[in-house]
Motif scaffolding. Structure first.
Motif, PDB file in Angstrom:
ATOM      1  N   VAL A   4       0.845  -1.196   0.000  1.00  0.00           N
ATOM      2  CA  VAL A   4       0.000   0.000   0.000  1.00  0.00           C
ATOM      3  C   VAL A   4       0.880   1.245   0.000  1.00  0.00           C
ATOM      4  O   VAL A   4       0.622   2.204  -0.730  1.00  0.00           O
ATOM      5  N   VAL A   5       1.942   1.217   0.793  1.00  0.00           N
ATOM      6  CA  VAL A   5       2.884   2.334   0.813  1.00  0.00           C
ATOM      7  C   VAL A   5       3.440   2.552  -0.598  1.00  0.00           C
ATOM      8  O   VAL A   5       3.528   3.683  -1.089  1.00  0.00           O
ATOM      9  N   PRO A  38      -9.170  11.686   1.757  1.00  0.00           N
ATOM     10  CA  PRO A  38      -8.641  10.550   0.969  1.00  0.00           C
ATOM     11  C   PRO A  38      -9.302   9.212   1.334  1.00  0.00           C
ATOM     12  O   PRO A  38      -9.380   8.320   0.495  1.00  0.00           O
ATOM     13  N   VAL A  39      -9.784   9.094   2.555  1.00  0.00           N
ATOM     14  CA  VAL A  39     -10.462   7.854   2.940  1.00  0.00           C
ATOM     15  C   VAL A  39     -11.809   7.756   2.211  1.00  0.00           C
ATOM     16  O   VAL A  39     -12.218   6.687   1.761  1.00  0.00           O
ATOM     17  N   MET A  40     -12.475   8.916   2.082  1.00  0.00           N
ATOM     18  CA  MET A  40     -13.745   8.927   1.338  1.00  0.00           C
ATOM     19  C   MET A  40     -13.488   8.618  -0.145  1.00  0.00           C
ATOM     20  O   MET A  40     -14.272   7.919  -0.783  1.00  0.00           O
ATOM     21  N   VAL A  48      -4.494  -2.155   4.388  1.00  0.00           N
ATOM     22  CA  VAL A  48      -4.731  -0.896   3.689  1.00  0.00           C
ATOM     23  C   VAL A  48      -4.616   0.266   4.677  1.00  0.00           C
ATOM     24  O   VAL A  48      -3.888   1.239   4.448  1.00  0.00           O
ATOM     25  N   TYR A  49      -5.307   0.123   5.790  1.00  0.00           N
ATOM     26  CA  TYR A  49      -5.310   1.156   6.833  1.00  0.00           C
ATOM     27  C   TYR A  49      -3.898   1.393   7.365  1.00  0.00           C
ATOM     28  O   TYR A  49      -3.415   2.530   7.442  1.00  0.00           O
ATOM     29  N   THR A  50      -3.224   0.321   7.720  1.00  0.00           N
ATOM     30  CA  THR A  50      -1.874   0.445   8.275  1.00  0.00           C
ATOM     31  C   THR A  50      -0.912   1.008   7.237  1.00  0.00           C
ATOM     32  O   THR A  50      -0.052   1.843   7.555  1.00  0.00           O
ATOM     33  N   GLY A  51      -1.063   0.569   5.999  1.00  0.00           N
ATOM     34  CA  GLY A  51      -0.188   1.054   4.934  1.00  0.00           C
ATOM     35  C   GLY A  51      -0.351   2.548   4.717  1.00  0.00           C
ATOM     36  O   GLY A  51       0.629   3.272   4.529  1.00  0.00           O
ATOM     37  N   LEU A  52      -1.609   3.017   4.755  1.00  0.00           N
ATOM     38  CA  LEU A  52      -1.839   4.451   4.572  1.00  0.00           C
ATOM     39  C   LEU A  52      -1.239   5.245   5.715  1.00  0.00           C
ATOM     40  O   LEU A  52      -0.644   6.311   5.516  1.00  0.00           O
ATOM     41  N   MET A  53      -1.365   4.696   6.920  1.00  0.00           N
ATOM     42  CA  MET A  53      -0.790   5.374   8.085  1.00  0.00           C
ATOM     43  C   MET A  53       0.729   5.440   7.944  1.00  0.00           C
ATOM     44  O   MET A  53       1.345   6.482   8.222  1.00  0.00           O
ATOM     45  N   ALA A  54       1.311   4.352   7.480  1.00  0.00           N
ATOM     46  CA  ALA A  54       2.768   4.313   7.309  1.00  0.00           C
ATOM     47  C   ALA A  54       3.213   5.316   6.242  1.00  0.00           C
ATOM     48  O   ALA A  54       4.237   5.986   6.379  1.00  0.00           O
ATOM     49  N   LEU A 112       5.297  10.649  15.482  1.00  0.00           N
ATOM     50  CA  LEU A 112       4.448   9.978  16.470  1.00  0.00           C
ATOM     51  C   LEU A 112       3.186  10.795  16.713  1.00  0.00           C
ATOM     52  O   LEU A 112       2.072  10.257  16.766  1.00  0.00           O
ATOM     53  N   CYS A 113       3.359  12.102  16.807  1.00  0.00           N
ATOM     54  CA  CYS A 113       2.224  12.990  17.025  1.00  0.00           C
ATOM     55  C   CYS A 113       1.241  12.897  15.859  1.00  0.00           C
ATOM     56  O   CYS A 113       0.037  12.736  16.053  1.00  0.00           O
ATOM     57  N   GLY A 114       1.767  12.946  14.638  1.00  0.00           N
ATOM     58  CA  GLY A 114       0.908  12.841  13.462  1.00  0.00           C
ATOM     59  C   GLY A 114       0.150  11.511  13.456  1.00  0.00           C
ATOM     60  O   GLY A 114      -1.061  11.479  13.213  1.00  0.00           O
ATOM     61  N   SER A 115       0.844  10.437  13.751  1.00  0.00           N
ATOM     62  CA  SER A 115       0.203   9.121  13.723  1.00  0.00           C
ATOM     63  C   SER A 115      -0.883   9.017  14.785  1.00  0.00           C
ATOM     64  O   SER A 115      -1.892   8.341  14.584  1.00  0.00           O
ATOM     65  N   ALA A 116      -0.654   9.686  15.928  1.00  0.00           N
ATOM     66  CA  ALA A 116      -1.660   9.663  16.986  1.00  0.00           C
ATOM     67  C   ALA A 116      -2.928  10.396  16.551  1.00  0.00           C
ATOM     68  O   ALA A 116      -3.991  10.207  17.135  1.00  0.00           O
ATOM     69  N   PHE A 117      -2.820  11.233  15.536  1.00  0.00           N
ATOM     70  CA  PHE A 117      -4.025  11.842  14.953  1.00  0.00           C
ATOM     71  C   PHE A 117      -4.577  10.989  13.821  1.00  0.00           C
ATOM     72  O   PHE A 117      -5.783  10.804  13.695  1.00  0.00           O
TER      73      PHE A 117
END
Ligand SMILES: Nc1ncnc2c1ncn2[C@@H]1O[C@H](COP(=O)(O)OP(=O)(O)OP(=O)(O)O)[C@@H](O)[C@H]1O
Ligand SMILES: [Mg+2]
Lengths: 312, 256
Positions: B8-9, B82-84, B106-112, B149-154
């Motif tokens: 996904v990345v 982008p999720v929509m 998919v979710y984890t890849g987008l977060m990464a 880390l801060c961004g990912s927490a959002f």
């Protein structure tokens, strides 16, 4: 479940519920390797719901489902690795190019770039998109997008191709080109599983099909078998000027054919010999606005089995 | 992270390679403009008045704040529209889950992918910040992982939420009533003790405040062990809870 090893998909009492709504209501079917198998049914019959369960993107509510001998609940990724999916709605990366779409999709399967490049050349040729390979997908025609979706679904050399309404919304020319491509795949031995609400598509492509209506399977067989079993060789279609003309004619149509089926706008007379029936109708003093003798089709089978037309 | 999520990345990277020009402004140019205006312009004024902010020259104070806040904005932007697009408008995520990829991949890849882009943008921002004199300590490099880390927490909880949505009507509200106030009041531009008393606990509950404090410890090289651990724990906790919710909501949305 007693399944002989060669069944590609086997379903028993397969059920899908969304809340209290039953989309697929305890269906049984078996799809063999190498055949072209169809689900024919009108809107809302439960075709996509069934396909999504086979494609392991929708959990089974109850009943049993085996795909490639495995259980979709536990083996989803392994099953999907061996399937190709053409969903009802396009899911292409429209802002990217045609060949990017193939590459990205191939990478989802973990294929190497070299392998993808080789296969992409062949598949673009197959989909008649070689000239458009560097173009963005967005402006392509509906038929081209559909062919690209099919090419993309073949990138992993799937053992079965699942096609959910492959030609819905296409003009006749684009549809015929697509049928011709799918026919070629069939010749090459790819198992096709498709849904459609076009009886012509089912007749053209399917070796065997089930007729689906309101979540249930109403009939099963080869197109020819189904017609022979549930319809007649020929059908006489009578059109009337008005509904009252139609109603007035009905008593005089009794006995002219094996079955007489009144619809909203026309009457169908099922018969082995259309010309003889047409003559008998005229003898009975019925003179419709138009009269047509044609072969019995899956459309008729559907009507006989469900009491409704496919367009309902 | 699974290799499936890496696919996904890879896809996001390919899309980015085609379309990156549109995103450079919000990811890099805008934050640098903010830094110039606030750090140099406003900061000059503050420092002239002989004032310091939380004991720091204003530029030094505001650089880590902007760094973490930009990471938050990038993550929030990525986690909403982008999720929509992927679930509804272009349905590209549905294409992904028809392959061996699972919704959680998919979710984890987008977060990464968002984390990766944040890493790049934060590094560039930090270089500019350092060149202007806003990063006095070499520990400042650690502000990059703090911002990520801060961004990912959002990203984690917001993307978990947006996968439950079938229209985008709530998204502008989230940006205006959620993200924007946090951006302004989480110790980014001024210390939270400037806020009225009732508002201070709210600011302290904001993950952004923890991210800003963490980044500020790094860029100024002043670490207080207890509070660093506390900030990391809060951010990791939000990330973990969000990720758990996200794996559930994405599975329901893409394979329900
Ligand atoms: N995600 C869902 N949530 C709730 N109901 C659903 C969902 N998906 C399908 N349904 C309902 O299940 C029934 C069967 O839908 P399905 O899409 O399987 O039919 P279909 O045969 O594919 O129809 P079409 O020809 O319109 O594509 C419909 O009544 C539909 O509204
Ligand atoms: Mg459908």
């Amino acid at each position: 479940m007693a399944s002989s090893p060669e069944a590609l998909v086997e379903a028993r009492s397969l059920t899908k519920r969304f809340g209290r709504h039953v989309a697929v209501d305890g269906v049984d079917f078996r799809i063999e390797r190498g055949e072209a198998f169809g689900f024919l049914g009108p809107n809302g019959a439960g075709k996509s719901s069934t396909m999504r369960m086979i494609g392991c993107v929708s959990p089974v509510t109850s009943g049993e489902l085996r795909v490639l001998g495995m259980d979709p609940a536990g083996d989803g990724p392994r099953i999907r690795a061996r399937l190709g999916v053409v969903p009802q709605e396009d899911t292409l990366d429209t802002e990217l190019t045609v060949s990017d779409n193939l590459t990205i999709y191939g990478r989802y399967f973990g294929l190497s770039r070299t392998v993808i490049r080789e296969r992409a050349d062949e598949l673009l040729e197959f989909a008649k998109l070689t000239e458009r390979r560097h173009d963005r997908v967005d402006p392509l025609s509906g038929g081209m997008k559909r062919r690209l979706t099919i090419a993309r679904a073949l990138i992993n050399r799937p053992e079965a191709l699942l096609l959910d309404e492959p030609t819905t919304g296409l003009d006749p020319q684009a549809r015929h080109l697509l049928w011709e491509r799918l026919y070629r795949l069939k010749q090459e031995g790819v198992t096709l599983v498709l849904t459609t609400h076009y009886m012509e598509e089912a007749e053209q492509l399917c070796d065997r099909l089930v007729i689906m209506d309101r979540g249930r399977i109403a009939g099963e067989g080869t197109p020819r078998d189904l017609v022979a079993r549930h319809a007649t060789r020929e059908v006489v279609e009578l059109r009337f000027r008005s509904a009252s003309d139609l109603r007035a004619a009905l008593p005089r149509l009794a006995g002219v054919a094996e079955r007489v089926e009144p619809l909203a706008d026309r009457v169908l007379a099922y018969t082995g010999d259309g010309d003889a029936t047409a003559a008998a109708i005229a003898d009975n003093g019925v003179h419709p606005a138009a009269i047509l003798v044609r072969r019995g089709t899956l459309e008729d089978v559907f009507l006989v089995l469900t009491g409704r037309t496919l367009e309902d | 992270m699974s290799t499936a999520a890496l696919r996904v990345v890879e896809r996001e990277a390919r899309v980015f390679r085609r379309l990156w020009r549109g995103t450079v402004f919000s990811a890099f140019v805008t934050p640098v403009l903010f830094l110039a205006a606030l750090g140099l312009g406003l900061g000059g004024l503050v420092d002239e008045g002989g004032g310091r902010v939380a004991g720091l020259p204003y530029l030094v104070f505001v650089t880590p704040g902007l760094l973490a806040a930009t990471a938050m904005q990038t993550a929030a932007g990525d986690a909403l529209w982008p999720v929509m697009v992927g679930t509804k408008w272009a349905r590209t995520f549905h294409a992904m889950v028809a392959t061996p990829l699972r919704p959680r991949d998919v979710y984890t890849g987008l977060m990464a992918w968002t984390a990766l882009r944040t890493t790049l943008a934060a590094t560039m921002f930090l270089i500019v910040g350092a060149a202007l004199g806003g990063v006095p300590s070499a520990w400042g490099l650690l502000a990059v992982p703090a911002a990520v880390l801060c961004g990912s927490a959002f990203f984690a909880p917001l993307a978990a939420y947006s996968a439950t949505q079938h229209t985008e009507v709530a998204f502008p509200l989230i940006m205006r009533l959620g993200v924007m106030p946090l951006f302004l009041f989480s110790g980014t531009f001024f210390p939270v003790d400037q806020l009225p008393g009732w508002a201070q606990p709210v600011a302290l509950a904001s993950p952004l405040w923890h991210g800003v404090e963490l980044a500020r410890s790094a860029t100024t090289g002043t670490f207080d062990g207890h509070s660093v651990i506390g900030h990391v724990l809060v951010l990791v906790g939000v990330l973990a809870l969000g990720w758990y919710a996200g794996t559930c909501s994405w599975t329901r949305r893409l394979a329900g």
